[in-house]
Write a protein that holds these residues in place. Sequence first.
Motif, short mmCIF file in Angstrom:
data_model
loop_
_atom_site.label_atom_id
_atom_site.label_comp_id
_atom_site.label_asym_id
_atom_site.label_seq_id
_atom_site.Cartn_x
_atom_site.Cartn_y
_atom_site.Cartn_z
N LEU A 147 4.36 1.43 -8.90
CA LEU A 147 4.58 0.35 -9.59
C LEU A 147 5.11 -0.72 -9.30
N SER A 148 5.87 -0.34 -7.90
CA SER A 148 6.09 -0.77 -6.64
C SER A 148 4.67 -1.68 -5.66
N HIS A 149 3.92 -0.81 -5.67
CA HIS A 149 2.91 -1.01 -5.10
C HIS A 149 1.44 -1.76 -5.35
N GLU A 150 0.30 -2.27 -4.96
CA GLU A 150 -1.38 -2.65 -5.86
C GLU A 150 -2.31 -2.03 -5.01
N VAL A 151 -2.14 -0.66 -3.55
CA VAL A 151 -3.03 -0.38 -3.28
C VAL A 151 -2.72 1.59 -3.56
N ILE A 152 -3.28 2.69 -4.05
CA ILE A 152 -2.41 3.67 -4.19
C ILE A 152 -3.88 4.32 -2.97
N CYS A 153 -3.17 5.05 -2.03
CA CYS A 153 -4.09 6.10 -1.37
C CYS A 153 -3.30 7.46 -0.87
N PHE A 154 -4.47 8.66 -1.43
CA PHE A 154 -4.54 10.10 -1.61
C PHE A 154 -4.96 9.96 -0.50
N MET A 155 -4.33 11.11 0.66
CA MET A 155 -4.59 11.46 2.28
C MET A 155 -3.93 12.69 2.23
N HIS A 156 -5.20 13.03 2.85
CA HIS A 156 -5.50 14.82 2.70
C HIS A 156 -6.52 15.31 3.38
N ILE A 177 1.13 -1.49 -0.04
CA ILE A 177 0.19 -0.31 -0.20
C ILE A 177 0.95 0.70 -0.69
N LEU A 178 0.74 1.97 -1.26
CA LEU A 178 1.49 3.53 -1.03
C LEU A 178 0.50 4.36 -0.27
N ILE A 179 0.69 4.98 0.17
CA ILE A 179 -0.32 6.45 0.40
C ILE A 179 -0.05 8.05 0.54
N LEU A 180 -0.16 8.54 -0.47
CA LEU A 180 0.52 9.84 -0.78
C LEU A 180 0.08 10.97 -0.16
N PHE A 181 -0.03 11.44 1.27
CA PHE A 181 -0.33 11.87 1.94
C PHE A 181 0.02 13.82 1.62
N ALA A 182 -0.65 14.27 1.81
CA ALA A 182 -0.51 15.91 1.79
C ALA A 182 -1.24 16.74 2.41
N HIS A 183 -0.67 17.43 3.00
CA HIS A 183 -1.30 18.34 4.42
C HIS A 183 -0.15 19.13 4.43
N PRO A 184 -0.39 20.67 4.03
CA PRO A 184 0.84 21.64 3.72
C PRO A 184 0.75 22.25 5.24
N VAL A 207 4.25 8.26 2.51
CA VAL A 207 5.14 9.12 2.12
C VAL A 207 4.44 11.11 2.04
N ASP A 208 5.36 11.47 2.65
CA ASP A 208 4.70 12.88 3.39
C ASP A 208 5.27 14.00 1.66
N LEU A 209 4.39 14.15 0.92
CA LEU A 209 4.72 14.48 -0.27
C LEU A 209 5.21 16.52 0.22
N TYR A 210 4.82 16.94 1.63
CA TYR A 210 5.29 18.26 0.74
C TYR A 210 6.46 18.86 1.48
N ALA A 211 6.61 17.10 2.75
CA ALA A 211 7.73 17.76 3.29
C ALA A 211 8.78 16.95 2.75
N GLU A 212 8.79 16.11 1.83
CA GLU A 212 10.12 15.43 0.27
C GLU A 212 9.60 16.01 -0.50
N TYR A 213 8.58 16.67 -1.22
CA TYR A 213 8.96 18.23 -2.37
C TYR A 213 8.38 19.76 -2.14
N PRO A 214 9.32 20.31 -0.84
CA PRO A 214 8.91 21.86 -0.22
C PRO A 214 8.99 22.75 -1.53
N THR A 215 9.46 22.32 -2.45
CA THR A 215 9.03 23.55 -4.00
C THR A 215 8.42 22.60 -5.18
N ILE A 226 -0.33 19.76 -4.07
CA ILE A 226 0.75 19.16 -4.42
C ILE A 226 0.49 18.08 -4.59
N LEU A 227 -0.30 17.23 -4.55
CA LEU A 227 -1.35 16.04 -4.72
C LEU A 227 -1.86 16.84 -6.44
N LYS A 228 -2.50 17.46 -6.98
CA LYS A 228 -2.76 17.60 -8.41
C LYS A 228 -1.54 17.90 -9.07
#
Length: 218
Positions: free
Chosen positions: A72-81, A20-27, A51-59, A91-93
């Motif tokens: 590719l390496s995960h079977e479940v994708i989650c947008f958490m926000h 499970i891949l959780i793409l987490f976005a909270h500014p 993955v904390d997207l705002y921490a990983e990609y602050p710019t 950042i998720l857009k």
Amino acid sequence: MPSQAPVLSRGDGALAGRRILILFAHPSLDRSEANRPLAAAAAPLEGVTLVDLYAEYPTFEINVDREQARLLSHEVICFMHPLYWYSTPAILKEWQDLVLEHGFAYGIGAGALNGKLFFNALTAGGPQAAYCAAGYNHFTIRELLHPLEQMARLCGMVYLPPFALFGARTAMDEGRMPGHVADWVRVLVALREDRLDLTAALSRTTLNADLATLLRGA
């Protein structure tokens, strides 16, 4: 409320079952009362990469190759926000625009994401009663997420209804957070172990409405 260091990438360990891949976005994670405990509960789970997207990609300079490899390496994708203006934080857009490229995620010859599961884990400030035709927001939460549902379908993914917390601004004071966090962990473990009834879930407005009826086994 004291601040907390950003939640960084976790997981990627080998494990039988779905990954499970959780793409987490909270500014403003330091001010979060709902998303922060949800992220903290998910991060140490086996088979989960958070993955904390705002921490990983602050710019906002998103590494497309890295993100596509994660998909590719995960079977479940989650947008958490948190729900921002009936959608996701910015950042998720940006992530969608850059990572879900033609030829990779969709288009002739594409198929990298076919069959993967996709869902949102979101927090909404308004009460659940506000999200209906007669309510303040005029649409159900699932109707408001139709663009993300279509994104998933165009990419060949199976779209599941959101795991949603309504009235998030008062959830902590009202004592609703512990139960919601426990349900969140139950959903992630069930998805990992293929114990969530996907057929029954497809028609739900949210994943966590009457959650027990969707779970199979212990």
